[in-house]
Design a protein around this motif. Structure first.
Motif, PDB file in Angstrom:
ATOM      1  N   ASP A  48       5.320   1.931  -0.585  1.00  0.00           N
ATOM      2  CA  ASP A  48       4.872   1.182  -1.565  1.00  0.00           C
ATOM      3  C   ASP A  48       5.993   0.389  -2.317  1.00  0.00           C
ATOM      4  OD1 ASP A  48       3.366  -0.471  -3.163  1.00  0.00           O
ATOM      5  OD2 ASP A  48       1.897   1.175  -3.683  1.00  0.00           O
ATOM      6  N   THR A 103      -8.626   4.940  12.542  1.00  0.00           N
ATOM      7  CA  THR A 103      -8.060   5.243  11.147  1.00  0.00           C
ATOM      8  C   THR A 103      -7.117   4.134  10.811  1.00  0.00           C
ATOM      9  OG1 THR A 103      -8.453   7.765  11.565  1.00  0.00           O
ATOM     10  CG2 THR A 103      -7.255   7.066   9.931  1.00  0.00           C
ATOM     11  N   THR A 142       4.838   7.213   4.212  1.00  0.00           N
ATOM     12  CA  THR A 142       4.414   7.751   5.453  1.00  0.00           C
ATOM     13  C   THR A 142       5.572   7.639   6.527  1.00  0.00           C
ATOM     14  OG1 THR A 142       2.071   7.241   5.129  1.00  0.00           O
ATOM     15  CG2 THR A 142       2.934   7.806   7.388  1.00  0.00           C
ATOM     16  N   VAL A 184       0.910  -1.037   0.103  1.00  0.00           N
ATOM     17  CA  VAL A 184       0.110  -0.005  -0.066  1.00  0.00           C
ATOM     18  C   VAL A 184       0.697   1.282  -0.057  1.00  0.00           C
ATOM     19  CG1 VAL A 184      -1.877  -1.153   1.153  1.00  0.00           C
ATOM     20  CG2 VAL A 184      -0.381  -0.072   2.536  1.00  0.00           C
ATOM     21  N   LEU A 234      -3.148   5.959   5.428  1.00  0.00           N
ATOM     22  CA  LEU A 234      -4.004   6.610   4.597  1.00  0.00           C
ATOM     23  C   LEU A 234      -5.114   7.392   5.675  1.00  0.00           C
ATOM     24  CD1 LEU A 234      -5.059   4.477   1.528  1.00  0.00           C
ATOM     25  CD2 LEU A 234      -3.405   6.070   1.834  1.00  0.00           C
ATOM     26  N   ASP A 235      -5.560   8.728   5.499  1.00  0.00           N
ATOM     27  CA  ASP A 235      -6.543   9.007   6.656  1.00  0.00           C
ATOM     28  C   ASP A 235      -7.862   8.580   6.173  1.00  0.00           C
ATOM     29  OD1 ASP A 235      -7.553  10.537   4.429  1.00  0.00           O
ATOM     30  OD2 ASP A 235      -6.550  12.417   5.125  1.00  0.00           O
ATOM     31  N   LYS A 236      -8.861   9.028   6.605  1.00  0.00           N
ATOM     32  CA  LYS A 236     -10.227   8.562   6.509  1.00  0.00           C
ATOM     33  C   LYS A 236     -10.778   8.725   5.159  1.00  0.00           C
ATOM     34  CE  LYS A 236     -11.614   7.804  11.214  1.00  0.00           C
ATOM     35  NZ  LYS A 236     -12.302   8.118  12.501  1.00  0.00           N
ATOM     36  N   SER A 237     -10.266   9.806   4.599  1.00  0.00           N
ATOM     37  CA  SER A 237     -10.804  10.181   3.220  1.00  0.00           C
ATOM     38  C   SER A 237      -9.724   9.428   2.087  1.00  0.00           C
ATOM     39  CB  SER A 237     -10.655  11.589   3.005  1.00  0.00           C
ATOM     40  OG  SER A 237      -9.185  12.426   3.127  1.00  0.00           O
ATOM     41  N   LYS A 238      -8.895   8.371   2.619  1.00  0.00           N
ATOM     42  CA  LYS A 238      -7.804   7.698   1.769  1.00  0.00           C
ATOM     43  C   LYS A 238      -6.781   8.627   1.045  1.00  0.00           C
ATOM     44  CE  LYS A 238     -10.305   4.468   2.533  1.00  0.00           C
ATOM     45  NZ  LYS A 238     -10.272   3.258   3.800  1.00  0.00           N
ATOM     46  N   THR A 239      -6.545   9.647   1.959  1.00  0.00           N
ATOM     47  CA  THR A 239      -5.449  10.313   1.631  1.00  0.00           C
ATOM     48  C   THR A 239      -4.284  10.031   2.398  1.00  0.00           C
ATOM     49  OG1 THR A 239      -6.888  12.418   1.044  1.00  0.00           O
ATOM     50  CG2 THR A 239      -4.717  12.831   1.197  1.00  0.00           C
ATOM     51  N   LEU A 240      -3.020   9.778   1.540  1.00  0.00           N
ATOM     52  CA  LEU A 240      -1.903   9.643   2.360  1.00  0.00           C
ATOM     53  C   LEU A 240      -1.463  10.550   3.338  1.00  0.00           C
ATOM     54  CD1 LEU A 240       0.612   7.728   2.239  1.00  0.00           C
ATOM     55  CD2 LEU A 240       1.936   9.158   0.591  1.00  0.00           C
ATOM     56  N   LYS A 288       1.695  12.010   5.044  1.00  0.00           N
ATOM     57  CA  LYS A 288       3.209  11.919   4.841  1.00  0.00           C
ATOM     58  C   LYS A 288       3.971  11.871   5.910  1.00  0.00           C
ATOM     59  CE  LYS A 288       4.494  12.789   1.173  1.00  0.00           C
ATOM     60  NZ  LYS A 288       4.905  11.729   0.025  1.00  0.00           N
TER      61      LYS A 288
END
Length: 304
Positions: free
Chosen positions: A280, A253, A299, A226, A230-236, A238
């Motif tokens: 990834d 989360t 991340t 992966v 990811l946050d809850k809005s599926k944004t990485l 960093k």
């Protein structure tokens, strides 16, 4: 992501090539002489092209003065071998229950075929790799890993027997420090030795984290399948502090298989590792993009 192709460097114009090298130079100077522990696993291990790119990238790190220490997994390959031998596997919380017969196969696959395949790839790429297991020179000693589970009917907590699944107890950092002073790149299979001489199977992420902590590594890199956390809005995300990491686990989360990876990262940085990164491994040259660019691609977990 798995169909992403690497950039054909030869097709780039000279100014673009120069810009790439110019951006990497400050990071090469910053990290020269530093130790990076890299856990290699996931999809990249089953893709010959990605495996070759990984080997070349590891050799490049050594050439620019970074000390890479590679720890590899091999769960899918172990599973395939057990199927061929008609040995059934059971899992508890993602950990393979490992009896005496199974641990022999685990050691054969990890310290044998997988380890030597990766060593060969690095050597073909121009490096000087040596394969080890955690049993060599008592590199990793381990104790039996225990898990408990509350019976839903009686509400009694029971200790689960995972067999020869272990957790690191000590890491002999002196062995790896010798390699750091040479041209050799150590490639480590995550098996370990117990107090009675028994063999333990160690989760590769856990082994890499323990080694990074013992070495005081600048970076622990966990290659996975992966992009990172990811946050809850599926944004990485960093970058995370250890406090952020615990909070995101608590609120859901971070969940599932990402939890033990984050816990490994947190444990490593609490032991003195400067930063731990989940990235990834399906992305070509992922470790170079993480190390030698200002934004990174995964991340990063830091203490705080």
């Amino acid at each position: 992501m798995t169909d992403q192709k690497p950039v054909d460097i030869a097709s780039l114009d000279w100014p673009t090539k120069a810009n790439i090298l110019s951006e990497a130079l400050p990071f090469m100077r910053r990290f020269a002489g530093k130790t990076f522990v890299i856990k290699y696993g996931g999809h990249a291990m089953g893709d010959d092209h990605l495996a070759d790119l990984f080997a070349r990238d590891v050799v490049l790190l050594k050439q620019v003065g970074i000390n890479p220490v590679i720890v590899h997994g091999g769960g899918p390959q172990i599973g395939k071998m057990l199927e061929r031998l008609k040995i059934q596997s059971q899992f508890i919380d993602g950990l393979r229950i490992t009896d005496e017969a199974t641990v022999e196969i685990v050691e054969m696959v990890l310290a044998g075929s997988i380890n030597k395949h990766l060593v060969g790839a690095i050597n073909r790429a121009g490096g000087l790799a040596v394969g080890l297991s955690g049993k060599d020179a008592n590199l990793i000693t381990a104790r039996r890993l225990t898990r408990t589970k509350v019976d839903p009917d009686s509400h009694i907590e029971k200790v689960l027997d995972l067999g020869f699944v272990g957790e690191p107890e000590t890491v002999n950092a002196k062995v790896l420090e010798v390699f750091a002073q040479s041209d050799i790149i150590p490639v480590i299979a995550p098996t370990a030795i117990g107090s009675k001489g028994e063999t333990f199977n160690i989760n590769a992420d856990t082994a890499a984290g323990a080694i990074a902590g013992a070495l005081g590594a600048t970076r622990l890199l966990l290659l996975t399948d992966v992009a990172g956390v990811l946050d809850k809005s599926k944004t990485l995300l960093k970058e995370l502090s250890t406090e952020d990491s615990r909070r995101l686990i608590a609120d859901g989360t971070i969940s599932g298989g990402m939890i033990p990876k984050i816990e490994t990262c947190v444990s490593a940085v609490m032991q003195g590792v400067e930063g731990a990164v989940i990235l990834d491994g399906r992305v070509p040259h992922a470790i170079l993009l993480e190390i030698f660019t200002s934004g990174g691609v995964g991340t990063l977990v830091r203490r705080g």
